[in-house]
Design a protein around this motif. Structure first.
Motif, PDB file in Angstrom:
ATOM      1  N   GLU A  90       0.825  -1.211   0.000  1.00  0.00           N
ATOM      2  CA  GLU A  90       0.000   0.000   0.000  1.00  0.00           C
ATOM      3  C   GLU A  90       0.860   1.262   0.000  1.00  0.00           C
ATOM      4  N   ALA A  91       1.895   1.283   0.832  1.00  0.00           N
ATOM      5  CA  ALA A  91       2.772   2.461   0.917  1.00  0.00           C
ATOM      6  C   ALA A  91       3.485   2.691  -0.414  1.00  0.00           C
ATOM      7  N   THR A  92       3.914   1.613  -1.058  1.00  0.00           N
ATOM      8  CA  THR A  92       4.591   1.733  -2.344  1.00  0.00           C
ATOM      9  C   THR A  92       3.630   2.223  -3.422  1.00  0.00           C
ATOM     10  N   GLU A  93       2.434   1.624  -3.480  1.00  0.00           N
ATOM     11  CA  GLU A  93       1.439   2.028  -4.482  1.00  0.00           C
ATOM     12  C   GLU A  93       1.034   3.488  -4.312  1.00  0.00           C
ATOM     13  N   GLU A  94       0.758   3.900  -3.091  1.00  0.00           N
ATOM     14  CA  GLU A  94       0.221   5.240  -2.868  1.00  0.00           C
ATOM     15  C   GLU A  94       1.275   6.334  -2.863  1.00  0.00           C
ATOM     16  N   SER A  95       2.524   5.990  -2.584  1.00  0.00           N
ATOM     17  CA  SER A  95       3.593   6.997  -2.581  1.00  0.00           C
ATOM     18  C   SER A  95       4.325   7.059  -3.910  1.00  0.00           C
ATOM     19  N   ILE A  97       6.899   5.355  -4.433  1.00  0.00           N
ATOM     20  CA  ILE A  97       8.308   5.178  -4.082  1.00  0.00           C
ATOM     21  C   ILE A  97       8.649   3.698  -3.997  1.00  0.00           C
ATOM     22  N   ALA A  98       9.563   3.264  -4.852  1.00  0.00           N
ATOM     23  CA  ALA A  98      10.066   1.888  -4.783  1.00  0.00           C
ATOM     24  C   ALA A  98      11.184   1.841  -3.751  1.00  0.00           C
ATOM     25  N   GLY A  99      11.368   0.688  -3.134  1.00  0.00           N
ATOM     26  CA  GLY A  99      12.487   0.499  -2.218  1.00  0.00           C
ATOM     27  C   GLY A  99      12.255   0.967  -0.802  1.00  0.00           C
ATOM     28  N   LEU A 100      10.996   1.156  -0.416  1.00  0.00           N
ATOM     29  CA  LEU A 100      10.694   1.481   0.977  1.00  0.00           C
ATOM     30  C   LEU A 100      11.099   0.312   1.866  1.00  0.00           C
ATOM     31  N   SER A 101      11.524   0.605   3.081  1.00  0.00           N
ATOM     32  CA  SER A 101      11.814  -0.471   4.031  1.00  0.00           C
ATOM     33  C   SER A 101      11.124  -0.172   5.353  1.00  0.00           C
ATOM     34  N   LEU A 102      10.378  -1.154   5.836  1.00  0.00           N
ATOM     35  CA  LEU A 102       9.654  -0.982   7.090  1.00  0.00           C
ATOM     36  C   LEU A 102      10.623  -0.971   8.263  1.00  0.00           C
ATOM     37  N   LEU A 103      10.312  -0.149   9.260  1.00  0.00           N
ATOM     38  CA  LEU A 103      11.097  -0.174  10.491  1.00  0.00           C
ATOM     39  C   LEU A 103      10.958  -1.553  11.110  1.00  0.00           C
ATOM     40  N   PRO A 104      12.033  -2.101  11.647  1.00  0.00           N
ATOM     41  CA  PRO A 104      11.936  -3.413  12.292  1.00  0.00           C
ATOM     42  C   PRO A 104      11.121  -3.339  13.584  1.00  0.00           C
ATOM     43  N   GLY A 105      10.665  -4.476  14.022  1.00  0.00           N
ATOM     44  CA  GLY A 105       9.955  -4.537  15.290  1.00  0.00           C
ATOM     45  C   GLY A 105       8.450  -4.648  15.179  1.00  0.00           C
ATOM     46  N   GLY A 106       7.942  -4.811  13.966  1.00  0.00           N
ATOM     47  CA  GLY A 106       6.503  -4.998  13.800  1.00  0.00           C
ATOM     48  C   GLY A 106       5.729  -3.696  13.778  1.00  0.00           C
ATOM     49  N   PRO A 107       4.407  -3.786  14.003  1.00  0.00           N
ATOM     50  CA  PRO A 107       3.578  -2.589  13.934  1.00  0.00           C
ATOM     51  C   PRO A 107       4.019  -1.521  14.942  1.00  0.00           C
ATOM     52  N   VAL A 108       3.794  -0.273  14.555  1.00  0.00           N
ATOM     53  CA  VAL A 108       4.091   0.860  15.424  1.00  0.00           C
ATOM     54  C   VAL A 108       2.908   1.118  16.358  1.00  0.00           C
ATOM     55  N   ARG A 109       1.718   0.953  15.829  1.00  0.00           N
ATOM     56  CA  ARG A 109       0.508   1.108  16.653  1.00  0.00           C
ATOM     57  C   ARG A 109      -0.710   0.535  15.926  1.00  0.00           C
ATOM     58  N   LEU A 110      -1.828   0.528  16.632  1.00  0.00           N
ATOM     59  CA  LEU A 110      -3.117   0.101  16.089  1.00  0.00           C
ATOM     60  C   LEU A 110      -4.060   1.295  16.136  1.00  0.00           C
ATOM     61  N   ASP A 111      -4.975   1.360  15.174  1.00  0.00           N
ATOM     62  CA  ASP A 111      -5.978   2.426  15.183  1.00  0.00           C
ATOM     63  C   ASP A 111      -7.284   1.881  14.626  1.00  0.00           C
ATOM     64  N   ARG A 112      -8.325   1.980  15.412  1.00  0.00           N
ATOM     65  CA  ARG A 112      -9.659   1.521  15.004  1.00  0.00           C
ATOM     66  C   ARG A 112     -10.505   2.756  14.743  1.00  0.00           C
ATOM     67  N   HIS A 113     -11.091   2.843  13.534  1.00  0.00           N
ATOM     68  CA  HIS A 113     -11.915   3.997  13.208  1.00  0.00           C
ATOM     69  C   HIS A 113     -13.153   3.577  12.414  1.00  0.00           C
ATOM     70  N   ALA A 128       5.715   1.863  10.049  1.00  0.00           N
ATOM     71  CA  ALA A 128       6.456   3.020   9.559  1.00  0.00           C
ATOM     72  C   ALA A 128       7.491   2.518   8.572  1.00  0.00           C
ATOM     73  N   ALA A 129       7.747   3.312   7.526  1.00  0.00           N
ATOM     74  CA  ALA A 129       8.690   2.925   6.475  1.00  0.00           C
ATOM     75  C   ALA A 129       9.646   4.073   6.198  1.00  0.00           C
ATOM     76  N   ILE A 130      10.885   3.714   5.911  1.00  0.00           N
ATOM     77  CA  ILE A 130      11.902   4.694   5.533  1.00  0.00           C
ATOM     78  C   ILE A 130      12.045   4.673   4.014  1.00  0.00           C
ATOM     79  N   ALA A 131      12.011   5.873   3.418  1.00  0.00           N
ATOM     80  CA  ALA A 131      12.206   5.995   1.976  1.00  0.00           C
ATOM     81  C   ALA A 131      13.698   5.924   1.652  1.00  0.00           C
ATOM     82  N   PRO A 132      14.041   5.394   0.487  1.00  0.00           N
ATOM     83  CA  PRO A 132      15.453   5.363   0.093  1.00  0.00           C
ATOM     84  C   PRO A 132      15.951   6.773  -0.246  1.00  0.00           C
ATOM     85  N   ALA A 133      17.266   6.924  -0.303  1.00  0.00           N
ATOM     86  CA  ALA A 133      17.884   8.230  -0.528  1.00  0.00           C
ATOM     87  C   ALA A 133      17.448   8.890  -1.832  1.00  0.00           C
ATOM     88  N   ASP A 134      17.172   8.105  -2.850  1.00  0.00           N
ATOM     89  CA  ASP A 134      16.801   8.666  -4.147  1.00  0.00           C
ATOM     90  C   ASP A 134      15.286   8.717  -4.366  1.00  0.00           C
TER      91      ASP A 134
END
Length: 173
Positions: A90-95, A97-113, A128-134
Motif C-alpha cells: 500500500e505504501a509503495t502504491e500510494e507513494s 516510491i520503490a524500495g521502501l523499508s519498514l522499520l523493524p519490530g513490527g507494527p508501530v501502533r493500532l488504530d480503530r476507526h 512506519a517505512a523509511i524511503a530510500p535516498a533517491d
C-alpha cells in the motif's frame, strides 16, 4: 500460513495497546473473513507512515475520498502474504516510491476507526517505512495530493490518528 493466521500472530506478539489488541484478536476469531473488505462487521487494514531518508519529514497523502491528509494504507488483498507485506504494498502504491523499508519490530501502533456502511470499522495495523535516498514520490489515483511535511507540521494538517502514529514512530527511531 494464511494472511488471517499471520495477522493473529502479529497481534499476539504486539506488546502495546492491550485493549485494542484484544479487540482485534476477538474480531479475527469471530470473523474468518475479517481480513477483507467484504466483512460487514469490519476488517483489518494495513498502513505505513513514510519517513524521508534524513528522518526529518513524513510523506502524507491527501486522500481522494476523505479529503484528509493521511499515511499510506488500505485494504488487505488476497495476494498479500502478511500484514506487513500489505502495508509495504500500500505504501509503495500510494507513494510511488520503490524500495521502501519498514522499520523493524513490527507494527508501530493500532488504530480503530468507523467507516460508512455497508462496513462498520477499519482495524488498522500501522507500520512506519523509511524511503530510500533517491526517493521520488508520485501521486496515485487514490490521492488528490502528496506532500512531505516536517514533523512539527503534521498536527496542523492531519487528524489525531496520524499525529499519534507519528509520535509512536518517533519513539521507535
Amino acid at each position: 500460513m494464511s494472511l488471517h493466521d499471520d495477522a493473529v500472530l502479529v497481534l499476539k506478539e504486539y506488546g502495546s495497546q492491550e485493549e485494542l489488541r484484544q479487540l482485534y484478536l476477538e474480531h479475527l476469531d469471530a470473523h474468518p473473513d475479517g481480513m477483507y473488505k467484504p466483512c460487514g462487521a469490519g476488517h483489518l487494514t494495513s498502513s505505513a507512515l513514510v519517513i524521508d531518508p534524513s528522518r526529518a519529514r513524513v510523506l502524507l497523502t491527501l486522500h481522494r475520498k476523505l479529503g484528509m491528509w493521511l499515511q499510506m494504507g488500505g485494504h488487505c488483498e488476497p495476494g498479500d502474504a502478511t500484514v506487513e507485506a500489505a502495508a509495504l504494498r500500500e505504501a509503495t502504491e500510494e507513494s510511488g516510491i520503490a524500495g521502501l523499508s519498514l522499520l523493524p519490530g513490527g507494527p508501530v501502533r493500532l488504530d480503530r476507526h468507523p467507516i460508512p456502511a455497508p462496513c462498520h470499522w477499519h482495524l488498522d495495523v500501522q507500520y512506519a517505512a523509511i524511503a530510500p535516498a533517491d526517493a521520488v514520490a508520485a501521486i496515485s489515483e487514490e490521492s488528490l495530493d502528496l506532500r512531505w511535511f516536517a514533523y512539527e507540521e503534521v498536527a496542523g494538517v492531519a487528524d489525531t490518528s496520524v499525529v499519534r502514529l507519528l509520535e509512536s514512530t518517533l519513539a521507535r527511531l
